[in-house]
Each structure stands twice: as structure tokens, then as C-alpha cells.
Write a protein that holds these residues in place. Structure first.
Motif, short mmCIF file in Angstrom:
data_model
loop_
_atom_site.label_atom_id
_atom_site.label_comp_id
_atom_site.label_asym_id
_atom_site.label_seq_id
_atom_site.Cartn_x
_atom_site.Cartn_y
_atom_site.Cartn_z
N VAL A 23 0.85 -1.19 0.00
CA VAL A 23 0.00 0.00 0.00
C VAL A 23 0.89 1.24 0.00
CG1 VAL A 23 -1.71 1.34 1.28
CG2 VAL A 23 -1.89 -1.16 1.19
N PHE A 24 0.56 2.20 -0.86
CA PHE A 24 1.23 3.50 -0.86
C PHE A 24 0.33 4.48 -0.12
CE2 PHE A 24 3.42 1.45 -4.34
CZ PHE A 24 4.74 1.86 -4.15
N SER A 25 0.88 5.11 0.92
CA SER A 25 0.15 6.06 1.74
C SER A 25 0.66 7.47 1.44
CB SER A 25 0.34 5.72 3.22
OG SER A 25 -0.21 6.73 4.04
N PHE A 26 -0.26 8.36 1.10
CA PHE A 26 0.10 9.73 0.72
C PHE A 26 -0.40 10.71 1.77
CE2 PHE A 26 -0.31 7.27 -3.16
CZ PHE A 26 0.76 7.68 -3.94
N GLY A 27 0.53 11.46 2.37
CA GLY A 27 0.15 12.57 3.23
C GLY A 27 0.28 12.32 4.72
N GLY A 28 0.38 13.43 5.46
CA GLY A 28 0.32 13.38 6.91
C GLY A 28 1.59 12.96 7.62
N ILE A 29 2.76 13.05 6.95
CA ILE A 29 3.99 12.63 7.62
C ILE A 29 4.87 13.81 8.02
CG2 ILE A 29 3.98 10.36 6.53
CD1 ILE A 29 6.23 11.32 4.68
N GLY A 30 4.29 15.01 8.04
CA GLY A 30 5.03 16.18 8.50
C GLY A 30 5.07 16.24 10.02
N ALA A 31 5.33 17.43 10.55
CA ALA A 31 5.48 17.57 11.99
C ALA A 31 4.54 18.62 12.58
CB ALA A 31 6.93 17.92 12.33
N THR A 32 3.46 18.95 11.85
CA THR A 32 2.48 19.90 12.38
C THR A 32 1.38 19.13 13.12
OG1 THR A 32 1.31 19.87 10.26
CG2 THR A 32 2.94 21.60 10.60
N PRO A 33 0.57 19.81 13.93
CA PRO A 33 -0.42 19.11 14.75
C PRO A 33 -1.45 18.28 13.97
CG PRO A 33 -0.09 21.32 15.58
CD PRO A 33 0.65 21.25 14.28
N ASP A 34 -1.68 18.62 12.70
CA ASP A 34 -2.65 17.85 11.93
C ASP A 34 -2.02 16.69 11.17
OD1 ASP A 34 -1.26 19.55 10.24
OD2 ASP A 34 -2.97 19.91 8.91
N ASP A 35 -0.74 16.44 11.39
CA ASP A 35 -0.05 15.31 10.76
C ASP A 35 0.01 14.15 11.76
OD1 ASP A 35 0.57 16.47 8.24
OD2 ASP A 35 2.21 17.60 9.17
N HIS A 36 -0.79 13.12 11.49
CA HIS A 36 -0.90 12.01 12.44
C HIS A 36 -0.39 10.68 11.89
CE1 HIS A 36 -3.40 14.75 14.68
NE2 HIS A 36 -4.35 14.76 13.75
N THR A 37 0.05 10.66 10.65
CA THR A 37 0.30 9.38 9.99
C THR A 37 1.41 8.58 10.66
OG1 THR A 37 -0.44 10.34 7.88
CG2 THR A 37 0.81 8.29 7.78
N ARG A 38 2.49 9.23 11.05
CA ARG A 38 3.59 8.50 11.70
C ARG A 38 3.12 7.86 13.00
NH1 ARG A 38 6.75 11.84 13.64
NH2 ARG A 38 5.69 13.78 13.13
N GLN A 39 2.37 8.62 13.80
CA GLN A 39 1.89 8.12 15.07
C GLN A 39 0.88 6.98 14.87
OE1 GLN A 39 2.04 11.23 14.01
NE2 GLN A 39 2.65 12.67 15.63
N CYS A 40 0.01 7.14 13.89
CA CYS A 40 -1.00 6.11 13.62
C CYS A 40 -0.35 4.83 13.10
CB CYS A 40 -2.03 6.62 12.63
SG CYS A 40 -3.07 7.95 13.29
N ALA A 41 0.69 4.97 12.29
CA ALA A 41 1.40 3.78 11.79
C ALA A 41 2.01 3.00 12.95
CB ALA A 41 2.47 4.20 10.80
N ALA A 42 2.64 3.72 13.88
CA ALA A 42 3.24 3.06 15.04
C ALA A 42 2.18 2.34 15.87
CB ALA A 42 3.99 4.08 15.89
N GLU A 43 1.04 3.02 16.06
CA GLU A 43 -0.04 2.41 16.84
C GLU A 43 -0.60 1.18 16.14
OE1 GLU A 43 -4.33 3.65 18.87
OE2 GLU A 43 -2.97 5.21 18.10
N ALA A 44 -0.77 1.27 14.83
CA ALA A 44 -1.30 0.13 14.07
C ALA A 44 -0.38 -1.07 14.14
CB ALA A 44 -1.53 0.54 12.62
#
Length: 274
Positions: free
Chosen positions: A66-87
């Protein structure tokens, strides 16, 4: 060789609200098609952590790419890194190579602006969070500004490649992943789509024929695309079969024979390599 199953996860409230139009899906289809690959599924999700985590959990459990696009920055609305770790059930950890690349980028920016590089400045320290990936992640190089993406593989075999939402960065990164990780799958299974224009028929009347073809020809998918106001053909159905070339070649006469026995008014045929 088993066909590679590739999916897309496109993230961001701005996509769902219509503030920005998604360009990633057609580009990914293009990049895959140029290599004899195809997209099997796609999902759009906003910046909701619980929903995104669940989407990523499914992706990791799927055993697919799967290719995931977006949300890997460091602003408050970027959650992808955290969600990946949780998943994945893993902690976030600063990736040494990612940190080095981010610092290199900050030095480059300081030099371009004619200012000294201040590594301990709060905003520069915060930028290092863009290298905070799930433990064990592999980086994806970013030729545009050096800030990397990352890839993670779950114990179930699902691999998600995370790239930014900016097309100018994301698309070269996707190409890098394809060329470096999946080249052996390029054009490995020749796929074909063979269809015909059918005038004046109803899908319900053609359904038994479609069911019979899929039953008698394993590996072939039958598709039906109705149109009501096509500029060239008017009201019609494009009816066809798709799959490996050999399987489609065997199934095609069955489709034509069924249409002729039905008394269908058929028009031109269309053949496409997919």
C-alpha cells in the motif's frame, strides 16, 4: 510469479472537504501501468487518528503493498507516523539516517538564506520529528528536499510505503520504491482486457452469461460498464473480460457466443493491455 497487489491510502481533510483535489490516484495508476502493474484498491481518509489507525491496521494485516500519501510532516494535523506506530504496536523512534538527512536539509536552507545553521534552535529541533518513525522502519529517499519518507512491514507481510502529500516529492519517491523494491514484478504477468459494445440490452438480462463465464473460466473477471448518454454510442453496455492473456483468450469466444445466442446487437470490440 504471483501478481503484486497494490493499494493506495490518500490522507487529508483537505481532500475530503474539496479544498484540494486529489492527484495521487491517477498518477499512481499511471506509474503502475507503465510497469505492467495495476491498482487493486484505494481508500480516502481524513485527519482522524482513530479512523486512520484502523485503515493502517487493515493495510498491514492485508499482506499487500500500500502506498500512503500525506500526513507525515510535523504539524499538529499530521498524524500518519503516530498512527502507523499504533497500528503496528511499535514505539516511534528517531531514525538515525533520517535525522542526518533532515539536518543536512536544515544546513542547506540556512546556507541558501545566508544564515548560520543553529541545530539547537527550537524550530530545528522540532523538525527532527519528521524522522520519528515506527521502530524498524526503512527510509524512502526524497530527491526534492531530502526529508525522507519511510516503509514498514508487518508480521502478516503487509507493507505500507509512506510518502508526503506534495506530488513534487511523493511521485519520485513512489517511483524509487517501485524500481528498488518491486522490479522483479514488472511485466511479470501479461494482463489483457477484451470487451465489446452492446446496444439495447439490459444488464440484468446479461447477468447469467457473466456468471457462467466467471464460473467456467477461473482467473477471468467479467465487467459491465453501462452508459446512457455516450456521445458516440448513445445508450449501451461495454461488456468484457479481463485477466491473464491466456485466460482472456479462452473466455472471449464464450462471451461472443453467449451474446449471439442472446440476439444482442453488438458493435465494435475494444482490446487493452493492462
Amino acid at each position: 510469479m504471483k501478481q503484486l497487489n497494490v493499494g493506495a491510502l490518500i490522507i487529508g481533510d483537505e481532500i475530503l472537504s474539496g479544498k484540494r483535489a486529489d492527484k495521487h490516484l491517477p498518477k499512481l495508476i499511471e506509474l503502475l501501468g507503465a510497469r505492467g502493474l495495476s491498482l487493486s484498491h484505494a481508500e480516502y481518509v481524513g485527519d482522524d487518528r482513530a479512523r486512520l489507525t484502523e485503515s493502517l491496521r487493515r493495510a498491514f494485516a492485508s499482506g499487500q503493498v500500500v502506498f500512503s500519501f500525506g500526513g507525515i510532516g510535523a504539524t499538529p494535523d499530521d498524524h500518519t507516523r503516530q498512527c502507523a506506530a499504533e497500528a503496528l504496536g511499535l514505539p516511534l523512534a528517531l531514525h538515525p539516517e533520517a535525522v542526518a538527512l533532515i539536518r543536512e536539509r536544515m544546513r542547506d536552507v540556512a546556507a541558501e538564506e545566508g544564515k548560520p545553521y543553529e541545530p539547537q534552535r527550537p524550530d530545528n529541533l522540532h523538525r527532527l520529528q519528521m524522522g520519528n518513525f515506527p521502530e524498524g522502519a526503512r527510509i524512502i529517499p526524497n530527491i526534492y528536499n531530502k526529508i525522507p519518507g519511510f516503509s514498514c512491514t508487518s508480521p502478516q507481510g503487509g507493507t505500507v510505503h509512506f510518502v508526503p502529500g506534495f506530488p513534487v516529492m511523493a511521485w519520485p519517491m513512489v517511483e524509487w520504491v517501485l524500481e528498488h523494491r518491486y522490479a522483479k514484478h514488472f511485466h511479470s504477468t501479461a494482463q489483457k482486457e477484451h470487451s465489446v459494445i452492446v446496444y439495447g440490452a439490459m444488464e440484468a438480462a446479461l447477468t447469467p452469461l457473466m456468471v457462467a463465464i466467471e464460473r467456467d473460466h477461473p482467473g477471468v473477471k467479467v465487467f459491465s460498464l453501462p452508459s446512457v448518454d455516450d456521445a458516440r454510442h448513445g445508450r449501451h453496455i461495454e461488456l468484457g473480460v479481463k485477466g491473464e492473456v491466456g485466460a482472456v483468450t479462452k473466455a472471449w469466444p464464450t462471451l461472443l457466443e453467449g451474446l449471439h445466442s442472446f440476439g444482442a446487437n453488438i458493435g465494435p470490440e475494444l482490446v487493452r493491455t493492462i
